[in-house]
Design an enzyme around this catalytic site. Structure first.
Site, PDB file in Angstrom:
ATOM      1  N   ASP A  18       0.820  -1.209   0.000  1.00 24.95           N
ATOM      2  CA  ASP A  18       0.000   0.000   0.000  1.00 24.95           C
ATOM      3  C   ASP A  18       0.858   1.264   0.000  1.00 24.95           C
ATOM      4  O   ASP A  18       1.971   1.266   0.515  1.00 24.95           O
ATOM      5  CB  ASP A  18      -0.914  -0.021   1.243  1.00 24.95           C
ATOM      6  CG  ASP A  18      -2.111   0.909   1.098  1.00 24.95           C
ATOM      7  OD1 ASP A  18      -2.327   1.428  -0.018  1.00 24.95           O
ATOM      8  OD2 ASP A  18      -2.818   1.120   2.094  1.00 24.95           O
ATOM      9  N   ASN A  66     -10.993  -2.492  -5.302  1.00 25.54           N
ATOM     10  CA  ASN A  66     -10.239  -1.584  -6.175  1.00 25.54           C
ATOM     11  C   ASN A  66     -10.907  -1.404  -7.544  1.00 25.54           C
ATOM     12  O   ASN A  66     -10.601  -0.454  -8.272  1.00 25.54           O
ATOM     13  CB  ASN A  66      -8.783  -2.057  -6.367  1.00 25.54           C
ATOM     14  CG  ASN A  66      -7.917  -1.944  -5.125  1.00 25.54           C
ATOM     15  OD1 ASN A  66      -6.978  -2.726  -4.928  1.00 25.54           O
ATOM     16  ND2 ASN A  66      -8.186  -0.963  -4.266  1.00 25.54           N
TER      17      ASN A  66
HETATM   18  C1  IPE Z   1      -5.421  -2.716  -0.123  1.00 26.11           C
HETATM   19  O1  IPE Z   1      -5.096  -1.381  -0.311  1.00 26.11           O
HETATM   20  C2  IPE Z   1      -5.426  -3.421  -1.438  1.00 26.11           C
HETATM   21  C3  IPE Z   1      -4.120  -3.581  -2.076  1.00 26.11           C
HETATM   22  C4  IPE Z   1      -2.964  -3.266  -1.573  1.00 26.11           C
HETATM   23  C5  IPE Z   1      -4.147  -4.159  -3.396  1.00 26.11           C
HETATM   24  P1  IPE Z   1      -6.230  -0.248  -0.438  1.00 26.11           P
HETATM   25  O2  IPE Z   1      -5.507   1.026  -0.617  1.00 26.11           O
HETATM   26  O3  IPE Z   1      -7.205  -0.635  -1.481  1.00 26.11           O
HETATM   27  O4  IPE Z   1      -6.937  -0.347   0.984  1.00 26.11           O
HETATM   28  P2  IPE Z   1      -7.804   0.723   1.782  1.00 26.11           P
HETATM   29  O5  IPE Z   1      -8.867   1.191   0.858  1.00 26.11           O
HETATM   30  O6  IPE Z   1      -6.888   1.820   2.181  1.00 26.11           O
HETATM   31  O7  IPE Z   1      -8.313  -0.028   2.968  1.00 26.11           O
HETATM   32  C1  IPE Z   2      -1.597   0.331  -3.379  1.00 30.04           C
HETATM   33  O1  IPE Z   2      -1.409   1.693  -3.413  1.00 30.04           O
HETATM   34  C2  IPE Z   2      -1.873  -0.251  -4.740  1.00 30.04           C
HETATM   35  C3  IPE Z   2      -3.259  -0.668  -4.958  1.00 30.04           C
HETATM   36  C4  IPE Z   2      -4.214  -0.663  -4.073  1.00 30.04           C
HETATM   37  C5  IPE Z   2      -3.597  -1.132  -6.297  1.00 30.04           C
HETATM   38  P1  IPE Z   2      -2.619   2.732  -3.375  1.00 30.04           P
HETATM   39  O2  IPE Z   2      -3.000   3.031  -4.778  1.00 30.04           O
HETATM   40  O3  IPE Z   2      -3.712   2.223  -2.521  1.00 30.04           O
HETATM   41  O4  IPE Z   2      -1.914   3.978  -2.715  1.00 30.04           O
HETATM   42  P2  IPE Z   2      -2.527   4.997  -1.664  1.00 30.04           P
HETATM   43  O5  IPE Z   2      -3.103   4.189  -0.540  1.00 30.04           O
HETATM   44  O6  IPE Z   2      -3.580   5.775  -2.389  1.00 30.04           O
HETATM   45  O7  IPE Z   2      -1.378   5.815  -1.228  1.00 30.04           O
HETATM   46 MG    MG Z   3      -4.104   2.415  -0.551  1.00 28.31          MG
END
Ligand code: IPE
Ligand code: IPE
Ligand code: MG
Length: 245
Positions: A18, A66
């Protein structure tokens, strides 16, 4: 480089990768650039785990939730996944890594799904490490899917209700052939599970770091393993019981 005990390695590490978006923001870039950099961090983590001698690495790459992100971002993530598979297939093969997936891959864009099936087939006999990608994955979906399948098998006489135990449920999940994670790492200073491996994490050691995923390096992994090795896993027993084992 940090010293770890080679005799007490987690057999299975799972990572919630993340922080790509926040990394991009910090560097005054668009979110997609963050995902690109995140894909490089995946390469680093896979190689590092292989070098250290980890048997299973599960990476949460794309959640069922997502799919609700802006189309542009979903498109970019699908195309990055395609690129990753194109570029990494030969490396996975060379390093004798088997690629597996968990999640509803039917929902992935067709060309990406095709590539995924190809690389899975190509690497299916590799035995040095399993790289398990969670794609279009949601743990509640997984559990619902398992319940439905159990009911179907019960109705057709293949599954007796009295035989359902922990192992049975485990067999009906996507992670069927994979042991539960010993260590879960979540990057980017978020302290939640976000619908990841709810059943499988029952006794997993949790490790949170504020490092954003694109910045995650081998040293960060070693640090997490070192912390894991200082923990006492008690599985509901007393410390004395564990030490006398
Ligand atoms: C969790 O991250 C999913 C992945 C790393 C693929 P998110 O960024 O989607 O999670 P939330 O929304 O902050 O809980
Ligand atoms: C994790 O990074 C990747 C996926 C969930 C696909 P994020 O895209 O969630 O990054 P933040 O949480 O917005 O920083
Ligand atoms: Mg995230």
């Amino acid at each position: 480089m940090l010293k770890i005990d080679k005799n007490n390695l987690p057999q299975h590490i799972a990572i919630i990768m993340d922080g790509n978006g926040r990394w991009a923001k910090q560097h005054a870039m668009g979110r997609i650039r963050g995902h690109k950099k995140g894909a490089q961090a995946v390469r680093t983590a896979v190689t590092a785990c292989r070098e250290i001698g980890i048997s299973y690495l599960t990476l949460f790459a794309f959640s069922s939730e997502n799919w609700g992100r802006p189309n542009e971002e979903i498109n970019a993530l699908m195309s990055l996944l395609g690129d990753y598979l194109d570029k990494e297939a030969s490396t996975l093969q060379k390093q004798e890594i088997m690629l597996t997936t968990i999640g509803n891959i039917e929902r992935l864009y067709p060309p990406v799904k095709e590539k995924l099936l190809e690389v899975k087939k190509l690497t299916e006999h590799n035995r040095k490490m399993v790289l398990n990608l969670a794609l279009s994955y949601g743990s509640r979906d997984e559990i619902i899917f398992a319940i439905k399948k159990m009911i179907t098998d019960n109705r057709s006489g293949k599954l007796d209700i009295d035989d359902i135990d922990n192992d049975t449920v485990g067999r009906y999940l996507y992670t069927n052939n994979i042991p539960d994670p010993d260590l879960l790492i979540r990057t980017s200073d978020e302290y939640r599970i976000s619908n990841f491996l709810l059943w499988q994490l029952a006794y997993t050691e949790l490790y949170f770091t504020d490092v954003l995923w694109p910045d995650f390096k081998k040293d960060d992994l070693l640090k997490a393993i070192a912390v894991y090795q200082r923990r006492e896993r008690r599985f509901g027993l007393t410390s004395e019981q564990i030490q006398n084992k």
